[in-house]
Write a protein that holds these residues in place. Structure first.
Motif, PDB file in Angstrom:
ATOM      1  N   ILE A 155      71.288  60.462 -10.320  1.00  0.00           N
ATOM      2  CA  ILE A 155      71.103  59.008 -10.309  1.00  0.00           C
ATOM      3  C   ILE A 155      69.690  58.712 -10.785  1.00  0.00           C
ATOM      4  O   ILE A 155      68.731  59.351 -10.337  1.00  0.00           O
ATOM      5  CB  ILE A 155      71.290  58.415  -8.894  1.00  0.00           C
ATOM      6  N   THR A 156      69.547  57.768 -11.707  1.00  0.00           N
ATOM      7  CA  THR A 156      68.233  57.299 -12.119  1.00  0.00           C
ATOM      8  C   THR A 156      68.129  55.810 -11.784  1.00  0.00           C
ATOM      9  O   THR A 156      68.960  55.005 -12.216  1.00  0.00           O
ATOM     10  CB  THR A 156      67.980  57.545 -13.622  1.00  0.00           C
ATOM     11  N   ASN A 157      67.139  55.473 -10.976  1.00  0.00           N
ATOM     12  CA  ASN A 157      66.985  54.106 -10.472  1.00  0.00           C
ATOM     13  C   ASN A 157      66.017  53.335 -11.366  1.00  0.00           C
ATOM     14  O   ASN A 157      64.828  53.176 -11.034  1.00  0.00           O
ATOM     15  CB  ASN A 157      66.477  54.153  -9.030  1.00  0.00           C
ATOM     16  N   VAL A 158      66.505  52.857 -12.498  1.00  0.00           N
ATOM     17  CA  VAL A 158      65.644  52.114 -13.415  1.00  0.00           C
ATOM     18  C   VAL A 158      65.364  50.708 -12.909  1.00  0.00           C
ATOM     19  O   VAL A 158      64.453  50.033 -13.394  1.00  0.00           O
ATOM     20  CB  VAL A 158      66.272  52.050 -14.829  1.00  0.00           C
ATOM     21  N   GLY A 159      66.121  50.261 -11.925  1.00  0.00           N
ATOM     22  CA  GLY A 159      65.927  48.921 -11.389  1.00  0.00           C
ATOM     23  C   GLY A 159      64.574  48.718 -10.743  1.00  0.00           C
ATOM     24  O   GLY A 159      64.062  47.583 -10.692  1.00  0.00           O
ATOM     25  N   VAL A 160      63.947  49.786 -10.237  1.00  0.00           N
ATOM     26  CA  VAL A 160      62.644  49.637  -9.585  1.00  0.00           C
ATOM     27  C   VAL A 160      61.584  49.195 -10.582  1.00  0.00           C
ATOM     28  O   VAL A 160      60.524  48.696 -10.191  1.00  0.00           O
ATOM     29  CB  VAL A 160      62.206  50.950  -8.906  1.00  0.00           C
ATOM     30  N   VAL A 220      64.201  46.844 -14.807  1.00  0.00           N
ATOM     31  CA  VAL A 220      65.078  47.044 -15.965  1.00  0.00           C
ATOM     32  C   VAL A 220      66.528  46.858 -15.545  1.00  0.00           C
ATOM     33  O   VAL A 220      66.955  47.349 -14.495  1.00  0.00           O
ATOM     34  CB  VAL A 220      64.877  48.466 -16.542  1.00  0.00           C
ATOM     35  N   ASP A 221      67.297  46.148 -16.373  1.00  0.00           N
ATOM     36  CA  ASP A 221      68.688  45.858 -16.023  1.00  0.00           C
ATOM     37  C   ASP A 221      69.584  47.087 -16.154  1.00  0.00           C
ATOM     38  O   ASP A 221      70.432  47.339 -15.303  1.00  0.00           O
ATOM     39  CB  ASP A 221      69.227  44.727 -16.897  1.00  0.00           C
ATOM     40  N   THR A 222      69.427  47.832 -17.234  1.00  0.00           N
ATOM     41  CA  THR A 222      70.247  49.026 -17.411  1.00  0.00           C
ATOM     42  C   THR A 222      69.715  49.842 -18.577  1.00  0.00           C
ATOM     43  O   THR A 222      68.687  49.503 -19.175  1.00  0.00           O
ATOM     44  CB  THR A 222      71.724  48.670 -17.654  1.00  0.00           C
ATOM     45  N   GLY A 223      70.406  50.925 -18.907  1.00  0.00           N
ATOM     46  CA  GLY A 223      70.007  51.761 -20.025  1.00  0.00           C
ATOM     47  C   GLY A 223      71.116  52.744 -20.339  1.00  0.00           C
ATOM     48  O   GLY A 223      72.198  52.693 -19.734  1.00  0.00           O
ATOM     49  N   THR A 224      70.857  53.629 -21.270  1.00  0.00           N
ATOM     50  CA  THR A 224      71.831  54.668 -21.601  1.00  0.00           C
ATOM     51  C   THR A 224      71.185  56.009 -21.269  1.00  0.00           C
ATOM     52  O   THR A 224      70.599  56.661 -22.147  1.00  0.00           O
ATOM     53  CB  THR A 224      72.218  54.624 -23.089  1.00  0.00           C
ATOM     54  N   PRO A 225      71.253  56.437 -20.024  1.00  0.00           N
ATOM     55  CA  PRO A 225      70.540  57.648 -19.596  1.00  0.00           C
ATOM     56  C   PRO A 225      71.080  58.900 -20.269  1.00  0.00           C
ATOM     57  O   PRO A 225      72.271  59.026 -20.539  1.00  0.00           O
ATOM     58  CB  PRO A 225      70.780  57.679 -18.085  1.00  0.00           C
ATOM     59  N   ILE A 226      70.164  59.845 -20.535  1.00  0.00           N
ATOM     60  CA  ILE A 226      70.538  61.139 -21.100  1.00  0.00           C
ATOM     61  C   ILE A 226      70.827  62.107 -19.959  1.00  0.00           C
ATOM     62  O   ILE A 226      70.117  62.139 -18.952  1.00  0.00           O
ATOM     63  CB  ILE A 226      69.414  61.688 -21.997  1.00  0.00           C
ATOM     64  N   LEU A 227      71.862  62.880 -20.123  1.00  0.00           N
ATOM     65  CA  LEU A 227      72.283  63.815 -19.086  1.00  0.00           C
ATOM     66  C   LEU A 227      71.202  64.845 -18.768  1.00  0.00           C
ATOM     67  O   LEU A 227      70.487  65.309 -19.657  1.00  0.00           O
ATOM     68  CB  LEU A 227      73.548  64.560 -19.528  1.00  0.00           C
ATOM     69  N   ASN A 228      71.076  65.174 -17.495  1.00  0.00           N
ATOM     70  CA  ASN A 228      70.268  66.312 -17.112  1.00  0.00           C
ATOM     71  C   ASN A 228      70.995  67.553 -17.624  1.00  0.00           C
ATOM     72  O   ASN A 228      72.197  67.697 -17.418  1.00  0.00           O
ATOM     73  CB  ASN A 228      70.135  66.356 -15.586  1.00  0.00           C
ATOM     74  N   LEU A 242      75.448  48.716 -13.586  1.00  0.00           N
ATOM     75  CA  LEU A 242      75.521  50.167 -13.499  1.00  0.00           C
ATOM     76  C   LEU A 242      75.888  50.726 -14.869  1.00  0.00           C
ATOM     77  O   LEU A 242      76.692  50.130 -15.598  1.00  0.00           O
ATOM     78  CB  LEU A 242      76.578  50.604 -12.488  1.00  0.00           C
ATOM     79  N   ALA A 243      75.283  51.856 -15.217  1.00  0.00           N
ATOM     80  CA  ALA A 243      75.616  52.536 -16.468  1.00  0.00           C
ATOM     81  C   ALA A 243      75.901  54.001 -16.153  1.00  0.00           C
ATOM     82  O   ALA A 243      75.090  54.664 -15.507  1.00  0.00           O
ATOM     83  CB  ALA A 243      74.478  52.422 -17.467  1.00  0.00           C
ATOM     84  N   LEU A 244      77.033  54.500 -16.589  1.00  0.00           N
ATOM     85  CA  LEU A 244      77.392  55.894 -16.364  1.00  0.00           C
ATOM     86  C   LEU A 244      77.493  56.617 -17.700  1.00  0.00           C
ATOM     87  O   LEU A 244      78.323  56.283 -18.537  1.00  0.00           O
ATOM     88  CB  LEU A 244      78.736  55.992 -15.624  1.00  0.00           C
ATOM     89  N   SER A 245      76.610  57.598 -17.901  1.00  0.00           N
ATOM     90  CA  SER A 245      76.705  58.465 -19.080  1.00  0.00           C
ATOM     91  C   SER A 245      77.398  59.751 -18.665  1.00  0.00           C
ATOM     92  O   SER A 245      77.152  60.281 -17.582  1.00  0.00           O
ATOM     93  CB  SER A 245      75.314  58.791 -19.637  1.00  0.00           C
ATOM     94  N   PHE A 246      78.263  60.267 -19.539  1.00  0.00           N
ATOM     95  CA  PHE A 246      78.946  61.510 -19.203  1.00  0.00           C
ATOM     96  C   PHE A 246      79.181  62.348 -20.456  1.00  0.00           C
ATOM     97  O   PHE A 246      79.144  61.847 -21.581  1.00  0.00           O
ATOM     98  CB  PHE A 246      80.271  61.256 -18.468  1.00  0.00           C
ATOM     99  N   ASP A 247      79.385  63.632 -20.219  1.00  0.00           N
ATOM    100  CA  ASP A 247      79.636  64.602 -21.284  1.00  0.00           C
ATOM    101  C   ASP A 247      81.105  64.494 -21.686  1.00  0.00           C
ATOM    102  O   ASP A 247      81.997  64.862 -20.921  1.00  0.00           O
ATOM    103  CB  ASP A 247      79.308  66.012 -20.761  1.00  0.00           C
ATOM    104  N   HIS A 248      81.330  64.025 -22.904  1.00  0.00           N
ATOM    105  CA  HIS A 248      82.701  63.747 -23.331  1.00  0.00           C
ATOM    106  C   HIS A 248      83.505  65.013 -23.613  1.00  0.00           C
ATOM    107  O   HIS A 248      84.712  64.940 -23.875  1.00  0.00           O
ATOM    108  CB  HIS A 248      82.688  62.861 -24.577  1.00  0.00           C
ATOM    109  N   ARG A 249      82.877  66.186 -23.560  1.00  0.00           N
ATOM    110  CA  ARG A 249      83.635  67.426 -23.729  1.00  0.00           C
ATOM    111  C   ARG A 249      84.511  67.700 -22.514  1.00  0.00           C
ATOM    112  O   ARG A 249      85.604  68.259 -22.641  1.00  0.00           O
ATOM    113  CB  ARG A 249      82.674  68.609 -23.926  1.00  0.00           C
ATOM    114  N   LEU A 250      84.019  67.330 -21.331  1.00  0.00           N
ATOM    115  CA  LEU A 250      84.778  67.621 -20.118  1.00  0.00           C
ATOM    116  C   LEU A 250      85.119  66.393 -19.297  1.00  0.00           C
ATOM    117  O   LEU A 250      85.860  66.484 -18.308  1.00  0.00           O
ATOM    118  CB  LEU A 250      84.032  68.633 -19.241  1.00  0.00           C
ATOM    119  N   VAL A 251      84.586  65.237 -19.667  1.00  0.00           N
ATOM    120  CA  VAL A 251      84.934  63.994 -18.982  1.00  0.00           C
ATOM    121  C   VAL A 251      85.461  63.023 -20.029  1.00  0.00           C
ATOM    122  O   VAL A 251      84.726  62.576 -20.907  1.00  0.00           O
ATOM    123  CB  VAL A 251      83.711  63.381 -18.268  1.00  0.00           C
TER     124      VAL A 251
END
Length: 475
Positions: free
Chosen positions: A393-398, A401-409, A440-449
């Motif tokens: 989880i990345t809390n960009v709201g602090v 910022v409204d949202t973003g496109t986070p890069i996967l760990n 809320l923004a959810l980034s995921f690996d499209h190979r397995l999700v």
């Protein structure tokens, strides 16, 4: 005599994590001529994962420091030599040592000890860690070359920094590692700062107060701090143009950059977004704070309920808590959720994780989250806490910022961005009324999700935050 040849012991930069290749020397706690004892911390170093303190593994007198503060040193390189107490090399030699040297037949067997809590240990007893992030390492004593004498250090060694002057009473200024790093970045001499912390410890507030008092109409504070920080590096960093500043990429920032590039160009990212009415969640947070249900000293925040909502959604859809195994061409669904929380620290962004977070109660999760955040702020997060994460989880709201496109760990299948909570016009029960809303923004690996799984997880998190009572019934 052979004792004169073997009088100097060398301490090498150890691998303080798992496979790290270099570390930066942040601070020396000793200088040539100082007496040291087995287990005494002699310096603090920063790796790509954390700041740690290094204890010397033998008694003696410091002969030479081979690198100045700010230098980046490869693992396995000698950083300090010590004349072993009781041997001829412990005092300055009046004449060169004999040319011949006996083989080190009685040298101790080589021991490789790594960060506390990591890997196997062989030979000898375990040493006690001074702190959670303290490294216990042992350098194998070696006989000095035949031509080398204790009083004649290797000429190729870098220049040793000037000894740190002692404050009145012979005591070194007291400050925690993150405060020392901040002082270094701001170009502040800790000896000139008036401490206000317990037992005379210098705090961040003390540094800021000192900086404000010494402020002058010069370059901007941040820019000046960066310039002074780069001056600490052994080789000067060229600055071109008016106002241009070059900042070396190393330590945590270097590791972060490499990890993000690897993630972005390895895992095909997909990001989905949803706006959520979190009015009930915010009321629930206030209720938990006022009632003290989770404990008097437990910090309750909206992030706590976001974390609980994500863990509940993963319990319903465990396939998202997975990892891609390229070598085996398999998807590995993890048996437990190690929840990472992205934290901004003075040394850069780190992502420590709460082990087996899915099995914790709301109260247990709150305690673990509070400890994780506090440890990160103090710069004491051990490398063990930053490995093995499965979802983040990345809390960009602090930051507003409204949202973003986070890069996967790297190695994880999903990361959730929690945006700022704002009062917005919202249709509620057929009327447009002000409600507290987040994105809320959810980034995921499209190979397995795939899109269906990612959408179900995000929709579940949104539903749980819109109706937080479901956290009890669904969990």
């Amino acid at each position: 005599m052979t004792t004169e040849v073997r009088s100097l012991r060398e301490f090498k930069m150890p691998d303080v994590g798992e496979g790290l290749t270099e570390a930066e020397i942040l601070s020396w706690y000793v200088k040539p001529g100082d007496t040291v004892t087995d287990g005494q911390v002699v310096c603090e170093v920063e790796t790509a994962k954390a700041a740690v303190e290094l204890p010397i593994p033998f008694n003696g007198v410091v002969e030479q420091l081979f690198f100045p503060e700010g230098a980046t040193v490869d693992v396995g390189t000698v950083i300090i030599s010590v004349a072993v107490a009781g041997e001829a090399g412990a005092a300055p030699a009046a004449a060169p040592a004999p040319a011949a040297a006996e083989p080190a037949a009685e040298a101790e067997p080589e021991r490789r000890e790594v960060l506390v809590g990591y890997g196997p240990r062989t030979g000898g007893s375990q040493r006690r860690a001074r702190r959670t992030t303290t490294v216990t390492a042992v350098a194998t004593p070696k006989p000095a070359p035949a031509a080398a004498a204790p009083a004649a250090p290797a000429p190729a060694a870098p220049a040793v920094p000037a000894p740190v002057a002692e404050v009145p009473g012979g005591q070194r200024p007291l400050a925690k590692p993150p405060v020392r790093k901040l002082a270094k970045d701001l170009g502040i001499d800790l000896r000139a700062v008036t401490p206000t912390g317990p037992d005379g410890v210098i705090t961040r507030e003390d540094l800021h107060a000192h900086a404000a008092a010494q402020a002058a109409p010069a370059a901007p504070a941040v820019e000046q701090a960066v310039v002074e920080a780069t001056e600490a590096v052994a080789a000067p960093v060229p600055v071109s143009g008016a106002g241009d500043v070059r900042v070396p990429i190393k330590g945590v920032r270097k590791a972060t950059a490499q990890a993000m590039v690897a993630s972005a160009f390895t895992a095909p990212h997909v990001t989905e977004f949803v706006q959520v009415d979190v009015t009930r969640t915010m009321k629930f947070v206030r209720k938990l704070k006022e009632s003290g249900e989770l404990g008097r000293d437990v910090r309750v925040s909206p992030l706590l309920l976001v974390a609980k909502a994500l863990l509940t959604a993963i319990k319903r859809h465990p396939e998202i808590n997975a990892q891609w195994d390229e070598a085996a061409q398999e998807i590995v669904v993890k048996g437990q959720v190690n929840l990472g929380i992205a934290a901004a620290t003075p040394r850069g962004l780190i992502v420590p994780n709460i082990k087996d977070a899915g099995s914790r109660t709301l109260s247990g999760l709150a305690v673990a989250l509070g400890e994780l955040v506090e440890t990160a702020r103090q710069g004491k997060t051990p490398p063990a806490d930053m490995q093995g994460g499965t979802v983040t989880i990345t809390n960009v709201g602090v930051f507003g910022v409204d949202t973003g496109t986070p890069i996967l760990n790297p190695g994880e299948a999903a990361i959730l961005a929690f945006g700022a909570v704002r009062e917005l016009p919202w249709v509620h029960k057929g009327k447009v009324v002000p409600r507290q809303v987040t994105t809320l923004a959810l980034s995921f690996d499209h190979r397995l999700v795939d899109g269906e799984l990612g959408s179900k997880v995000l929709a579940d998190v949104a539903a749980l935050l819109e109706h937080p009572k479901r956290l009890i019934t669904w969990g």
